[in-house]
Design an enzyme around this catalytic site. Structure first.
Site, PDB file in Angstrom:
ATOM      1  N   THR A 144      12.018  13.419  -6.202  1.00 28.26           N
ATOM      2  CA  THR A 144      11.616  12.646  -7.376  1.00 28.26           C
ATOM      3  C   THR A 144      10.877  11.353  -7.047  1.00 28.26           C
ATOM      4  O   THR A 144      10.407  10.673  -7.960  1.00 28.26           O
ATOM      5  CB  THR A 144      12.846  12.302  -8.227  1.00 28.26           C
ATOM      6  OG1 THR A 144      13.879  11.775  -7.387  1.00 28.26           O
ATOM      7  CG2 THR A 144      13.368  13.531  -8.954  1.00 28.26           C
ATOM      8  N   LYS A 152       4.826  24.293  -2.774  1.00 27.75           N
ATOM      9  CA  LYS A 152       6.277  24.257  -2.997  1.00 27.75           C
ATOM     10  C   LYS A 152       6.577  24.953  -4.318  1.00 27.75           C
ATOM     11  O   LYS A 152       6.219  24.463  -5.387  1.00 27.75           O
ATOM     12  CB  LYS A 152       6.775  22.815  -3.031  1.00 27.75           C
ATOM     13  CG  LYS A 152       8.242  22.687  -3.413  1.00 27.75           C
ATOM     14  CD  LYS A 152       8.645  21.236  -3.603  1.00 27.75           C
ATOM     15  CE  LYS A 152      10.053  21.149  -4.159  1.00 27.75           C
ATOM     16  NZ  LYS A 152      10.452  19.751  -4.427  1.00 27.75           N
ATOM     17  N   VAL A 177       1.187 -11.022   3.036  1.00 29.01           N
ATOM     18  CA  VAL A 177       1.509 -11.913   1.924  1.00 29.01           C
ATOM     19  C   VAL A 177       2.654 -12.815   2.367  1.00 29.01           C
ATOM     20  O   VAL A 177       3.745 -12.342   2.704  1.00 29.01           O
ATOM     21  CB  VAL A 177       1.885 -11.123   0.664  1.00 29.01           C
ATOM     22  CG1 VAL A 177       2.379 -12.065  -0.442  1.00 29.01           C
ATOM     23  CG2 VAL A 177       0.690 -10.315   0.169  1.00 29.01           C
ATOM     24  N   VAL A 228       8.273   9.283   4.309  1.00 25.65           N
ATOM     25  CA  VAL A 228       8.915  10.585   4.451  1.00 25.65           C
ATOM     26  C   VAL A 228       9.000  11.306   3.109  1.00 25.65           C
ATOM     27  O   VAL A 228       9.536  12.398   3.034  1.00 25.65           O
ATOM     28  CB  VAL A 228      10.332  10.461   5.064  1.00 25.65           C
ATOM     29  CG1 VAL A 228      10.233   9.902   6.461  1.00 25.65           C
ATOM     30  CG2 VAL A 228      11.243   9.595   4.205  1.00 25.65           C
ATOM     31  N   ALA A 281       7.657  15.701  -0.433  1.00 24.06           N
ATOM     32  CA  ALA A 281       7.807  16.791  -1.394  1.00 24.06           C
ATOM     33  C   ALA A 281       7.699  16.240  -2.809  1.00 24.06           C
ATOM     34  O   ALA A 281       8.030  15.090  -3.072  1.00 24.06           O
ATOM     35  CB  ALA A 281       9.150  17.499  -1.198  1.00 24.06           C
ATOM     36  N   PRO A 318      13.882  27.242  -8.738  1.00 21.52           N
ATOM     37  CA  PRO A 318      12.428  27.469  -8.783  1.00 21.52           C
ATOM     38  C   PRO A 318      11.767  26.734  -9.944  1.00 21.52           C
ATOM     39  O   PRO A 318      12.417  26.331 -10.910  1.00 21.52           O
ATOM     40  CB  PRO A 318      12.344  28.980  -8.985  1.00 21.52           C
ATOM     41  CG  PRO A 318      13.548  29.291  -9.828  1.00 21.52           C
ATOM     42  CD  PRO A 318      14.623  28.296  -9.427  1.00 21.52           C
ATOM     43  N   SER A 347      -0.193  -5.174   4.324  1.00 23.48           N
ATOM     44  CA  SER A 347      -0.109  -5.683   5.686  1.00 23.48           C
ATOM     45  C   SER A 347      -0.428  -4.596   6.695  1.00 23.48           C
ATOM     46  O   SER A 347      -0.095  -3.426   6.497  1.00 23.48           O
ATOM     47  CB  SER A 347       1.290  -6.243   5.942  1.00 23.48           C
ATOM     48  OG  SER A 347       1.452  -6.578   7.298  1.00 23.48           O
ATOM     49  N   LEU A 395       9.421   2.348  -4.700  1.00 23.87           N
ATOM     50  CA  LEU A 395      10.754   1.992  -4.224  1.00 23.87           C
ATOM     51  C   LEU A 395      11.207   0.625  -4.719  1.00 23.87           C
ATOM     52  O   LEU A 395      12.408   0.377  -4.828  1.00 23.87           O
ATOM     53  CB  LEU A 395      10.791   2.019  -2.698  1.00 23.87           C
ATOM     54  CG  LEU A 395      10.455   3.353  -2.021  1.00 23.87           C
ATOM     55  CD1 LEU A 395      10.522   3.206  -0.502  1.00 23.87           C
ATOM     56  CD2 LEU A 395      11.391   4.452  -2.486  1.00 23.87           C
ATOM     57  N   GLY A 435       0.822  -1.204   0.000  1.00 23.13           N
ATOM     58  CA  GLY A 435       0.000   0.000   0.000  1.00 23.13           C
ATOM     59  C   GLY A 435       0.851   1.248   0.000  1.00 23.13           C
ATOM     60  O   GLY A 435       1.677   1.451  -0.886  1.00 23.13           O
TER      61      GLY A 435
END
Length: 524
Positions: free
Chosen positions: A358, A75, A196, A44, A47, A93, A36, A347, A10
């Protein structure tokens, strides 16, 4: 045909993927998300950069519908502190320099040197960050309204991708995941809270099903791995190799704090701040009601204990008693993010340190590309190859841009910063750096494939970091600079007017928050 999609994991990645696919395909594709109750999310990545507005637009969400619930803020830039020298700062910017007589105002700045601060001389957004202003008036109008020639580009930016949109967002990642959980399940996403235990492959090597503790087997045609750095499906079950970026980006750890703050008293600068440290940098992200902050560092130069101590000293007394979250980061990407009937997003697919925010962009780009290349039976292998090539190029391009941050930084006061200039450069970057010493970056001289950053971003970093030589075009010495000087003066006047007319970011967000709860809005 992929009629049923199973998303494992999730958090932000899983729920951004689920809601985007639901918005794209409606009831034609079944979507199940299993996560889970016992595996915490990293949480974290607070941004973003400005393309994220397309995600919320695709879901049909306006700012007032999601921002208050996610304690979100605006931002307009990233503020880099101490990368050039102690006490120095500059902004990257979301604003392209204006053009004068066929040349970028950045070129004219190098030629005329109207001041010593490139960002403030060429950008309105830098001034708004300094003034802690909101990019919107209390009535919701964009800050550009009332400036004649800037009205139409701003209006186009609301709808199109060709115009630079002037801001992104900060938000509480856990609250966004919670918001999208409700949003997705209300629209038909099946939500399974379970562990899982196993990933089962069929005789062809595809994923047949995943085995859960309480719900048994979950079968699907397409499986999406959102299990984070574990890569439970793509790496562990399917054996896809991971390609590390450690040789060029050694920061592999972070420690984070959630710091309560009185935004009304302290103010809220509408930007992410990246403050250079002895073994990395500290992020500061202002949210409505708290600050997200953390130290990204290289474990070869700093221990976790030293990093936490540095972060607490940086925050000051407000850090007392707060729990620290230590994170080990896997920097790099999978050799292929889509293998057989499994796509890794988030990730599990890849990650670079969050210096240019990013992480959310990688998720959004991946799911957007998945919709474009969604499996349909015929030509699926071609779709996989095209998808993998695009996703890999995005991450490789971002890696190159981040390496430039360290290589071009004038700071060299210890081994960490000196070593940053000695590490191997990604293929092609050395030649590009050489070209930029004679001509500022343009579309022909930056990383050649889409990676989210335009030439003006490279220019902002080169001129801000101050560690590499750059020269103005020779042609400018033969041209009249009157129009350029007039444009610099116009920016200065517009910036002063905006600082006086716009509400503070805190005042605008408090107004938005009060409107969402039905309470009377506070005064600006």
């Amino acid at each position: 045909m992929a009629n049923n999609v199973v998303i494992v994991g999730g958090g932000t990645a899983g729920w951004m993927t689920a809601t985007y696919l639901r918005a794209a395909f409606g009831d034609d594709v079944g979507i199940t998300l299993v996560e889970s109750k016992n595996v915490p999310t990293i949480g974290v990545g607070e941004a973003t950069f400005s393309t994220v507005r397309h995600f919320f637009s695709y879901l049909g969400l306006a700012e007032h519908e999601w921002m208050p619930e996610c304690h979100a803020s605006y931002k307009l830039a990233i503020r880099f502190e101490n990368w050039r020298a102690e006490g120095h700062h500059f902004y990257h910017p979301f604003e392209r320099p204006r053009n004068v007589q066929g040349f970028s105002l950045a070129d004219w700045w190098l030629h005329t040197r109207p001041g010593e601060q490139f960002d403030r001389d060429t950008s309105l957004l830098a001034a708004l960050c300094e003034a802690k202003s909101s990019p919107r008036h209390l009535d919701g109008a964009m800050f550009t309204s009332g400036f004649g020639a800037t009205d139409e580009p701003a209006k186009a930016a609301e709808d199109g991708r060709e115009t630079q949109f002037p801001y992104a967002y900060h938000f509480d990642a856990a609250l966004l995941a919670r918001f999208l959980t409700r949003f997705g399940t209300e629209r038909g996403v099946r939500h399974v809270l379970d562990d899982v235990l196993d990933v089962v492959l069929d005789d062809h090597g595809d994923i047949s099903h995943v085995v859960t503790r309480e719900h048994g087997s979950l079968t699907g045609d397409l499986f999406i791995d959102c299990t984070g750095f574990r890569g439970m499906l793509v790496n562990k079950a399917l054996g896809v190799p991971f390609e590390s970026f450690r040789e060029s980006l050694p920061n592999d750890s972070a420690v984070a704090l959630r710091v309560p703050v009185n935004g009304e008293k302290a103010g809220m600068r509408p930007c992410t701040t990246a403050t250079a440290q002895d073994a990395g940098w500290i992020w500061t992200i202002p949210l409505f009601g708290r600050i997200g902050t953390g130290y990204v560092y290289a474990g070869d130069y700093c221990t976790p204990e030293e990093a936490e101590r540095t972060l607490r000293e940086f925050v000051g007394p407000a850090a007392d008693g707060l729990a620290a979250n230590h994170i080990k980061m896997r920097i790099g990407r999978c050799a292929q993010s889509w293998v057989r009937n499994c796509v890794a997003i988030g990730l599990s697919s890849g990650f670079v340190e969050p210096l240019e925010s990013t992480g959310i962009f990688f998720i959004h780009n991946a799911v957007e590309q998945l919709v474009k290349h969604f499996p349909g039976g015929r030509d699926d292998e071609h779709r996989r190859r095209t998808y993998n090539r695009q996703v890999a190029a995005v991450m490789d391009g971002v890696r190159e841009f981040l390496v430039l941050h360290y290589y071009a930084a004038a700071r060299d006061d210890n081994a960490y910063w000196r070593d940053a200039k000695k590490r191997p450069l990604p293929d092609g970057l050395a030649e590009r750096i050489e070209a930029w010493s004679h001509q500022l970056p343009d579309a022909e001289s930056v990383f050649p494939r889409f990676h989210g950053f335009e030439p003006y971003s490279y220019t902002a970093m080169l001129l801000g970091l101050g560690g590499l030589p750059v020269r103005p075009p020779a042609a400018l010495s033969r041209m009249d600079d009157t129009a350029a000087r007039r444009e610099f003066a116009l920016i200065r006047d517009q910036a002063q007017a905006l600082a006086q007319r716009l509400p503070s970011q805190y005042a605008y967000l408090a107004h938005q928050q009060n409107a969402s709860t039905g309470r009377p809005a506070s005064a600006a």
